[in-house]
Design a protein around this motif. Structure first.
Motif, PDB file in Angstrom:
ATOM      1  N   LEU A  88       0.829  -1.217   0.000  1.00 53.25           N
ATOM      2  CA  LEU A  88       0.000   0.000   0.000  1.00 53.25           C
ATOM      3  C   LEU A  88       0.861   1.264   0.000  1.00 53.25           C
ATOM      4  O   LEU A  88       0.518   2.245  -0.671  1.00 53.25           O
ATOM      5  CB  LEU A  88      -0.945  -0.010   1.198  1.00 53.25           C
ATOM      6  CG  LEU A  88      -2.075  -1.049   1.143  1.00 53.25           C
ATOM      7  CD1 LEU A  88      -2.896  -1.008   2.419  1.00 53.25           C
ATOM      8  CD2 LEU A  88      -2.945  -0.808  -0.072  1.00 53.25           C
ATOM      9  N   ALA A  89       1.960   1.249   0.732  1.00 52.68           N
ATOM     10  CA  ALA A  89       2.854   2.418   0.759  1.00 52.68           C
ATOM     11  C   ALA A  89       3.440   2.681  -0.628  1.00 52.68           C
ATOM     12  O   ALA A  89       3.488   3.838  -1.082  1.00 52.68           O
ATOM     13  CB  ALA A  89       3.957   2.208   1.784  1.00 52.68           C
ATOM     14  N   VAL A  90       3.858   1.634  -1.304  1.00 50.94           N
ATOM     15  CA  VAL A  90       4.410   1.793  -2.656  1.00 50.94           C
ATOM     16  C   VAL A  90       3.324   2.293  -3.605  1.00 50.94           C
ATOM     17  O   VAL A  90       3.581   3.180  -4.438  1.00 50.94           O
ATOM     18  CB  VAL A  90       5.023   0.465  -3.151  1.00 50.94           C
ATOM     19  CG1 VAL A  90       5.338   0.513  -4.635  1.00 50.94           C
ATOM     20  CG2 VAL A  90       6.268   0.130  -2.344  1.00 50.94           C
ATOM     21  N   ALA A  91       2.130   1.773  -3.477  1.00 56.86           N
ATOM     22  CA  ALA A  91       1.031   2.227  -4.339  1.00 56.86           C
ATOM     23  C   ALA A  91       0.720   3.697  -4.103  1.00 56.86           C
ATOM     24  O   ALA A  91       0.475   4.452  -5.061  1.00 56.86           O
ATOM     25  CB  ALA A  91      -0.211   1.368  -4.092  1.00 56.86           C
ATOM     26  N   ILE A  92       0.739   4.136  -2.853  1.00 55.52           N
ATOM     27  CA  ILE A  92       0.477   5.551  -2.552  1.00 55.52           C
ATOM     28  C   ILE A  92       1.578   6.434  -3.107  1.00 55.52           C
ATOM     29  O   ILE A  92       1.304   7.495  -3.688  1.00 55.52           O
ATOM     30  CB  ILE A  92       0.305   5.744  -1.026  1.00 55.52           C
ATOM     31  CG1 ILE A  92      -1.013   5.107  -0.580  1.00 55.52           C
ATOM     32  CG2 ILE A  92       0.359   7.217  -0.650  1.00 55.52           C
ATOM     33  CD1 ILE A  92      -1.196   5.052   0.922  1.00 55.52           C
ATOM     34  N   VAL A  93       2.829   6.028  -2.970  1.00 54.05           N
ATOM     35  CA  VAL A  93       3.947   6.814  -3.506  1.00 54.05           C
ATOM     36  C   VAL A  93       3.832   6.914  -5.026  1.00 54.05           C
ATOM     37  O   VAL A  93       4.010   7.997  -5.609  1.00 54.05           O
ATOM     38  CB  VAL A  93       5.299   6.200  -3.083  1.00 54.05           C
ATOM     39  CG1 VAL A  93       6.453   6.790  -3.872  1.00 54.05           C
ATOM     40  CG2 VAL A  93       5.523   6.370  -1.601  1.00 54.05           C
ATOM     41  N   ILE A  94       3.529   5.810  -5.685  1.00 52.95           N
ATOM     42  CA  ILE A  94       3.382   5.841  -7.141  1.00 52.95           C
ATOM     43  C   ILE A  94       2.230   6.739  -7.545  1.00 52.95           C
ATOM     44  O   ILE A  94       2.335   7.523  -8.501  1.00 52.95           O
ATOM     45  CB  ILE A  94       3.178   4.408  -7.686  1.00 52.95           C
ATOM     46  CG1 ILE A  94       4.470   3.614  -7.550  1.00 52.95           C
ATOM     47  CG2 ILE A  94       2.704   4.416  -9.136  1.00 52.95           C
ATOM     48  CD1 ILE A  94       4.341   2.142  -7.888  1.00 52.95           C
ATOM     49  N   LEU A  95       1.123   6.675  -6.805  1.00 54.39           N
ATOM     50  CA  LEU A  95      -0.029   7.525  -7.109  1.00 54.39           C
ATOM     51  C   LEU A  95       0.308   9.000  -6.924  1.00 54.39           C
ATOM     52  O   LEU A  95      -0.046   9.847  -7.765  1.00 54.39           O
ATOM     53  CB  LEU A  95      -1.207   7.121  -6.227  1.00 54.39           C
ATOM     54  CG  LEU A  95      -2.539   7.821  -6.492  1.00 54.39           C
ATOM     55  CD1 LEU A  95      -3.029   7.474  -7.892  1.00 54.39           C
ATOM     56  CD2 LEU A  95      -3.558   7.445  -5.464  1.00 54.39           C
ATOM     57  N   VAL A  96       0.995   9.343  -5.845  1.00 52.16           N
ATOM     58  CA  VAL A  96       1.362  10.740  -5.598  1.00 52.16           C
ATOM     59  C   VAL A  96       2.318  11.250  -6.658  1.00 52.16           C
ATOM     60  O   VAL A  96       2.167  12.362  -7.169  1.00 52.16           O
ATOM     61  CB  VAL A  96       1.963  10.885  -4.178  1.00 52.16           C
ATOM     62  CG1 VAL A  96       2.641  12.240  -3.997  1.00 52.16           C
ATOM     63  CG2 VAL A  96       0.901  10.669  -3.127  1.00 52.16           C
ATOM     64  N   VAL A  97       3.315  10.458  -7.031  1.00 51.70           N
ATOM     65  CA  VAL A  97       4.268  10.858  -8.077  1.00 51.70           C
ATOM     66  C   VAL A  97       3.550  11.027  -9.411  1.00 51.70           C
ATOM     67  O   VAL A  97       3.829  11.960 -10.159  1.00 51.70           O
ATOM     68  CB  VAL A  97       5.424   9.848  -8.162  1.00 51.70           C
ATOM     69  CG1 VAL A  97       6.279  10.083  -9.390  1.00 51.70           C
ATOM     70  CG2 VAL A  97       6.284   9.895  -6.900  1.00 51.70           C
ATOM     71  N   ALA A  98       2.636  10.129  -9.716  1.00 56.05           N
ATOM     72  CA  ALA A  98       1.916  10.218 -10.994  1.00 56.05           C
ATOM     73  C   ALA A  98       1.016  11.441 -11.060  1.00 56.05           C
ATOM     74  O   ALA A  98       0.890  12.068 -12.115  1.00 56.05           O
ATOM     75  CB  ALA A  98       1.096   8.942 -11.219  1.00 56.05           C
ATOM     76  N   LEU A  99       0.404  11.788  -9.933  1.00 52.01           N
ATOM     77  CA  LEU A  99      -0.507  12.939  -9.924  1.00 52.01           C
ATOM     78  C   LEU A  99       0.230  14.272  -9.895  1.00 52.01           C
ATOM     79  O   LEU A  99      -0.296  15.282 -10.403  1.00 52.01           O
ATOM     80  CB  LEU A  99      -1.471  12.850  -8.742  1.00 52.01           C
ATOM     81  CG  LEU A  99      -2.510  11.719  -8.822  1.00 52.01           C
ATOM     82  CD1 LEU A  99      -3.356  11.690  -7.570  1.00 52.01           C
ATOM     83  CD2 LEU A  99      -3.371  11.873 -10.052  1.00 52.01           C
ATOM     84  N   THR A 100       1.414  14.316  -9.316  1.00 53.08           N
ATOM     85  CA  THR A 100       2.154  15.579  -9.242  1.00 53.08           C
ATOM     86  C   THR A 100       3.143  15.738 -10.379  1.00 53.08           C
ATOM     87  O   THR A 100       3.689  16.819 -10.557  1.00 53.08           O
ATOM     88  CB  THR A 100       2.903  15.687  -7.896  1.00 53.08           C
ATOM     89  OG1 THR A 100       3.825  14.612  -7.798  1.00 53.08           O
ATOM     90  CG2 THR A 100       1.947  15.708  -6.744  1.00 53.08           C
ATOM     91  N   GLY A 101       3.411  14.699 -11.097  1.00 52.74           N
ATOM     92  CA  GLY A 101       4.451  14.737 -12.121  1.00 52.74           C
ATOM     93  C   GLY A 101       3.955  15.218 -13.395  1.00 52.74           C
ATOM     94  O   GLY A 101       4.182  15.907 -14.228  1.00 52.74           O
TER      95      GLY A 101
END
Length: 101
Positions: A88-101
């Protein structure tokens, strides 16, 4: 025939033995495989490790070794929850990077 009455002493009650009920601390009917399978979906290495421990716990339960089964179930549960947390932590990090990138 000569009949002579005899007095019989009342029979002593049978001694009571201590109850021999065995308490099982582990549910026998459960398969304990839900969390390891979920952990496999979130973080494969932890999920596989947890799945192996859960299967080993089932083998211990089948042979009647409740203490070893309890240890395996606790280890399996801990590893599965850690794997789910990492996934879940990795999924959240990927989601945050994808949304801010």
């Amino acid at each position: 025939m000569d009949y002579t009455p005899t007095l019989l002493a009342p029979a002593a009650p049978a001694p009571r033995s201590a109850p021999t009920a065995v308490q099982r601390t582990i549910p026998v009917g459960g398969s304990h495989l839900f969390l390891p399978i979920l952990a496999c979906l979130c973080f494969l290495p932890a999920g596989v490790w947890s799945l192996i421990d859960a299967r080993q716990a089932q083998r211990y339960l089948a042979t009647g070794d409740d203490a070893a089964a309890h240890r395996c179930i606790q280890t399996s549960r801990t590893i599965a929850l850690a794997g789910i947390g990492v996934g879940l932590a990795v999924a959240i990090v990927i989601l945050v990077v994808a949304l801010t990138g």
